[in-house]
Design an enzyme around this catalytic site. Structure first.
Site, PDB file in Angstrom:
ATOM      1  N   ARG A 281      23.798  29.053  34.730  1.00  0.00           N
ATOM      2  CA  ARG A 281      23.934  27.600  35.086  1.00  0.00           C
ATOM      3  C   ARG A 281      24.112  27.393  36.574  1.00  0.00           C
ATOM      4  O   ARG A 281      25.135  27.501  37.000  1.00  0.00           O
ATOM      5  CB  ARG A 281      24.901  26.776  34.257  1.00  0.00           C
ATOM      6  CG  ARG A 281      25.251  25.263  34.506  1.00  0.00           C
ATOM      7  CD  ARG A 281      25.889  24.952  33.836  1.00  0.00           C
ATOM      8  NE  ARG A 281      25.740  25.213  32.288  1.00  0.00           N
ATOM      9  CZ  ARG A 281      24.965  24.739  31.341  1.00  0.00           C
ATOM     10  NH1 ARG A 281      24.408  23.505  31.608  1.00  0.00           N
ATOM     11  NH2 ARG A 281      24.750  25.033  30.220  1.00  0.00           N
ATOM     12  N   ARG A 394      16.609  31.840  34.488  1.00  0.00           N
ATOM     13  CA  ARG A 394      17.101  32.485  33.028  1.00  0.00           C
ATOM     14  C   ARG A 394      16.270  33.671  32.424  1.00  0.00           C
ATOM     15  O   ARG A 394      16.735  34.520  31.719  1.00  0.00           O
ATOM     16  CB  ARG A 394      17.273  31.183  31.804  1.00  0.00           C
ATOM     17  CG  ARG A 394      18.333  30.465  32.544  1.00  0.00           C
ATOM     18  CD  ARG A 394      18.643  29.271  31.273  1.00  0.00           C
ATOM     19  NE  ARG A 394      19.867  28.487  31.710  1.00  0.00           N
ATOM     20  CZ  ARG A 394      20.473  27.689  30.710  1.00  0.00           C
ATOM     21  NH1 ARG A 394      19.948  27.171  29.842  1.00  0.00           N
ATOM     22  NH2 ARG A 394      21.485  26.948  31.350  1.00  0.00           N
TER      23      ARG A 394
END
Length: 428
Positions: A281, A394
RNA sequence: GGAAAGGUGGCAGAGUGGUCGAAUGCGCUGGACUCGAAAUCCAGUAUGGGGCUACGCUUCAUCGAGGGUUCGAAUCCCUCCCUUUCCGCCA
């Protein structure tokens, strides 16, 4: 934005469907505003029609050289009431509009009812998580020695920023290149390069504003105190989708399929403490995005296809994943139906979101006034879809974790090797 | 950064206070003519709202955006945005 006529004609149904996604719609306030609007608007237009008619006759009389003082006096009496009505109407319509802009999209009937991510429904799985014969490390420990530098990122910009060096930086770039090439050469999307800074009205179009401004980064133009607020994009869905704002597309030009590789900037307000370790994140991350502008009849078929295009990337990278159908409570503001792709992360021993594919139906199109000319020659709202294909950061995490070796090296997935100059392994 | 000219319907392009949602041309759609096509002729051809005794009638708004003047604004005034050209600077 919902169709206001649906609210007028079928309010109960709207309230029920919004309730399913956990949104309490204040029907009483809406009804009151709407009936006030009707009275005011009718009266205002009536006065305007009178004024227009009188003004016209003044013009005609003057041309004939007649005396106009009688009509002038008559029109003068309209002025105050007209002005008061116009002002009141504008204020009321602003209010109604603000209300309308704050209502999320109606969920599609296929969307499972539920409160949060625990109620999402798994649709399918692909691939088998690898069995490690050593203790699998997470990407922070795997990547650290190879050039993944969190301290470096923090020193420059604070928490949730990462510095990539050397072969990790190259792997990151390779991933993005590989994704965008796949979408353009195999899936028929048009490569697009877009601005990263946008005007506020663009964010109204895709639904980030007015409700989610706190998730955005606002930027200021130097040397200009009065410049209007602009924002860093939080996804290139914003720019790609808004390419059709305020336009009427020819039906034969549909579908429009766009893809872009861009950085995304998110303030992550309200996610303090979540995913603080690693680059899951971040305030800044790269993403390859796919956007489709579709005929309403085709939008759900297009959604399935879009999910398949995102899945193709994971399959080529040989990363295990699953597809989940988001429940009503977990869906984004603009979506009617959403599939998430979740990739296997061995260190977390779980699947984590790596792509989100949504059909927004006419919700964004109505905000943007994005239309096509239908079979009857009439303008009709388009359907818009968007999906990550994929989140590059990611994906990098997933590659590092799933392809790690006992000696600390990381095998480069076969599909990426052409983008890595043939390198097969990252090692110290 | 300096100087100038502009932003009008799908496009080109008139319109500088009144019957202008907007001339004219091109384009597009339908029709006539034709064996067919071209040419020609006729008709139609913006968008978003509202009302209704509602597949039609009616009304409002919109000429880059927002304010203002006026009985009346595409037209006048103010602010902003954008485009183009020339000079300078820059990747």
């Amino acid at each position: 934005m919902l169709d206001i006529n649906l609210l007028r004609n079928d309010l109960d149904q709207v309230v029920a469907r919004l309730g399913a996604r956990g949104y309490q719609f204040d029907a009483a306030t809406f009804t009151a505003l709407e009936s006030e609007r009707k009275t005011l608007q009718t009266r205002t237009q009536d006065l305007q029609a009178q004024r227009n008619a009188s003004s016209k006759s003044i013009g005609a009389a003057k041309q004939r050289g007649e005396d106009v003082s009688a009509i002038m006096a008559q029109v003068a009496t309209l002025g105050d009431e007209l002005k008061a009505n116009e002002t009141a109407l504008a204020a009321l319509q602003d209010k109604l509009n603000a209300l309308l802009l704050s209502i999320p999209n109606l969920p599609h009937p296929d969307t499972p009812a539920g409160k949060d991510d625990k109620d999402n429904v798994e649709v399918r799985r692909w691939g088998t998580p690898r069995a490690f014969d050593f203790d699998a490390k997470d990407h922070v420990d795997v990547g650290g020695p190879l050039g993944l530098d969190f301290e470096g990122g923090a020193r420059l910009s604070g928490a949730r920023f990462t510095l990539l060096r050397g072969q990790i930086a190259r792997l990151h770039r390779a991933l993005a290149q590989f994704m965008i090439d796949t979408h353009t050469t195999q899936h028929g999307y048009t490569e697009t390069y877009t601005p990263y800074i946008v005007n506020a009205d663009v964010l109204f179009g895709t639904g980030q504003l007015p409700k989610f401004g706190e998730d955005m980064f606002k930027v200021e133009k130097g040397g200009d105190e009065n410049s209007p607020a602009q924002y860093l994009i939080s996804t290139s869905e914003i720019t790609l989708t808004n390419t059709v704002r305020d336009s009427i597309i020819k039906a034969e030009e549909l579908p429009i399929k766009l893809t872009a590789h861009s950085p995304c900037f998110r303030s992550e307000a309200g996610s303090y403490g979540r995913d603080t370790r690693g680059m899951i994140r971040q305030h800044q991350f790269d993403k390859v995005e796919m956007v489709r502008i579709e005929h309403p009849d085709n939008s759900y078929a297009a959604l399935e296809e879009l999910v398949g295009h995102a899945e193709a990337i994971l399959q080529k990278l040989e990363l295990p994943y699953r597809v989940v159908n988001l429940c009503t409570g977990d869906m984004g503001f603009s979506a009617a139906k959403t599939y998430d792709l979740e990739v296997w992360l061995p260190a977390q021993n779980t699947y984590r979101e790596i792509s989100s594919c949504s059909n927004c139906e006419a919700f964004q199109a109505r905000r943007m006034q994005a239309r096509f000319r239908n079979e009857n020659g009439k303008p009709e709202l388009l359907h818009t879809l968007n999906g990550s294909g994929l989140a590059v950061g990611r994906t990098l995490v997933a590659v590092l974790e799933n392809y790690q070796n006992a000696d600390g090296s990381v095998t480069v997935p076969t599909a990426l090797r052409p983008y890595m100059g043939g390198v097969e392994k990252l090692s110290m």
